[in-house]
Design a protein around this motif. Structure first.
Motif, short mmCIF file in Angstrom:
data_model
loop_
_atom_site.label_atom_id
_atom_site.label_comp_id
_atom_site.label_asym_id
_atom_site.label_seq_id
_atom_site.Cartn_x
_atom_site.Cartn_y
_atom_site.Cartn_z
N ALA A 1 0.83 -1.21 0.00
CA ALA A 1 0.00 0.00 0.00
C ALA A 1 0.87 1.26 0.00
N LEU A 2 1.96 1.24 0.76
CA LEU A 2 2.87 2.39 0.78
C LEU A 2 3.51 2.62 -0.58
N LEU A 3 3.92 1.54 -1.24
CA LEU A 3 4.52 1.67 -2.57
C LEU A 3 3.51 2.23 -3.57
N ARG A 4 2.29 1.70 -3.54
CA ARG A 4 1.25 2.19 -4.46
C ARG A 4 0.93 3.66 -4.20
N ARG A 5 0.81 4.01 -2.93
CA ARG A 5 0.48 5.40 -2.57
C ARG A 5 1.61 6.34 -3.00
N ALA A 6 2.85 5.94 -2.78
CA ALA A 6 3.98 6.79 -3.19
C ALA A 6 4.00 6.95 -4.70
N GLY A 7 3.68 5.88 -5.43
CA GLY A 7 3.61 5.98 -6.89
C GLY A 7 2.52 6.92 -7.34
N ALA A 8 1.36 6.82 -6.71
CA ALA A 8 0.24 7.70 -7.06
C ALA A 8 0.56 9.15 -6.71
N ASP A 9 1.20 9.36 -5.55
CA ASP A 9 1.58 10.71 -5.15
C ASP A 9 2.59 11.32 -6.12
N LEU A 10 3.56 10.51 -6.54
CA LEU A 10 4.55 11.01 -7.48
C LEU A 10 3.91 11.32 -8.83
N ALA A 11 2.97 10.48 -9.26
CA ALA A 11 2.25 10.73 -10.51
C ALA A 11 1.42 12.01 -10.42
N ALA A 12 0.95 12.33 -9.22
CA ALA A 12 0.15 13.53 -9.01
C ALA A 12 1.00 14.78 -8.85
N GLY A 13 2.31 14.64 -8.94
CA GLY A 13 3.18 15.79 -8.88
C GLY A 13 3.81 16.07 -7.53
N ARG A 14 3.60 15.20 -6.56
CA ARG A 14 4.22 15.39 -5.24
C ARG A 14 5.64 14.84 -5.29
N GLU A 15 6.58 15.67 -5.59
CA GLU A 15 7.97 15.25 -5.76
C GLU A 15 8.62 14.77 -4.47
N GLU A 16 8.02 15.08 -3.32
CA GLU A 16 8.59 14.65 -2.04
C GLU A 16 8.19 13.22 -1.68
N ALA B 1 15.66 -0.30 -5.43
CA ALA B 1 14.61 -1.10 -6.07
C ALA B 1 13.23 -0.57 -5.70
N ALA B 2 13.04 -0.20 -4.44
CA ALA B 2 11.74 0.33 -4.01
C ALA B 2 11.45 1.66 -4.70
N LEU B 3 12.44 2.52 -4.79
CA LEU B 3 12.23 3.82 -5.43
C LEU B 3 12.02 3.67 -6.94
N ALA B 4 12.72 2.71 -7.56
CA ALA B 4 12.51 2.45 -8.98
C ALA B 4 11.09 1.93 -9.21
N THR B 5 10.58 1.13 -8.28
CA THR B 5 9.21 0.63 -8.37
C THR B 5 8.23 1.79 -8.30
N VAL B 6 8.45 2.70 -7.37
CA VAL B 6 7.56 3.86 -7.21
C VAL B 6 7.58 4.71 -8.49
N ARG B 7 8.76 4.95 -9.03
CA ARG B 7 8.86 5.76 -10.26
C ARG B 7 8.15 5.06 -11.41
N LEU B 8 8.28 3.75 -11.48
CA LEU B 8 7.62 2.99 -12.55
C LEU B 8 6.11 3.05 -12.38
N ALA C 1 4.50 5.43 -11.06
CA ALA C 1 4.09 6.80 -11.34
C ALA C 1 4.23 7.14 -12.82
N GLY C 2 4.87 6.27 -13.59
CA GLY C 2 5.07 6.53 -14.99
C GLY C 2 6.28 7.41 -15.27
N HIS C 3 7.18 7.52 -14.29
CA HIS C 3 8.39 8.32 -14.44
C HIS C 3 9.60 7.43 -14.62
N ASP C 4 9.48 6.35 -15.35
CA ASP C 4 10.61 5.41 -15.48
C ASP C 4 11.66 5.87 -16.43
#
Length: 132
Positions: A42-57, A120-127, A129-132
């Motif tokens: 859930a944390l990974l999915r949420r971080a990915g969604a947040d990054l996709a929404a423009g929350r760079e932090e 690996a976790a951060l690469a997953t989040v970027r992926l 979010a579509g920022h791969d």
């Protein structure tokens, strides 16, 4: 090879529990100090969604969670990454995106590249979010 202190203490505790008639379900087996897999996913999915929404932090916030709770749980973290990437469609590319479509993409990619658990976790989040 001998048993570690942790293993010896766990064996002693199991003996004491057995004498007392205490039984623990498998779901409560030793998970160490890490978060449950569902929470990590859930944390990974949420971080990915947040990054996709423009929350760079979002990756920085995830880094804090990883450092605090999961630093010694590489197998569990990579398994959670694999689980959330199972729903992502394979796409051409390099890095983790190129590993999609196979079995355990994050684990395979991390082993092949020597990526850290955090990487690996951060690469997953970027992926995600579509920022791969």
């Amino acid at each position: 090879m001998g048993l570690s202190n942790r293993e010896r203490r766990a064996a002693k505790q199991r003996k004491r529990d057995q004498k007392r008639g205490v039984t623990a379900p498998e779901a409560r087996a030793d998970t160490g100090r890490g978060l449950p897999p569902e929470t990590l996913q859930a944390l990974l999915r949420r971080a990915g969604a947040d990054l996709a929404a423009g929350r760079e932090e979002a990756p920085a916030e995830l880094r804090g969670v990883l450092a605090e709770h999961l630093a010694r749980r590489r197998a569990e973290i990579l398994a959670a990454c694999d689980a959330v990437l199972a729903d992502v469609e394979p796409r051409p590319g390099t890095g983790l995106a190129g590993a999609l479509g196979g079995e355990a993409p994050a684990t395979t990619w991390a082993a092949a590249t020597g990526a850290s658990t955090e990487g690996a976790a951060l690469a997953t989040v970027r992926l995600l979010a579509g920022h791969d």
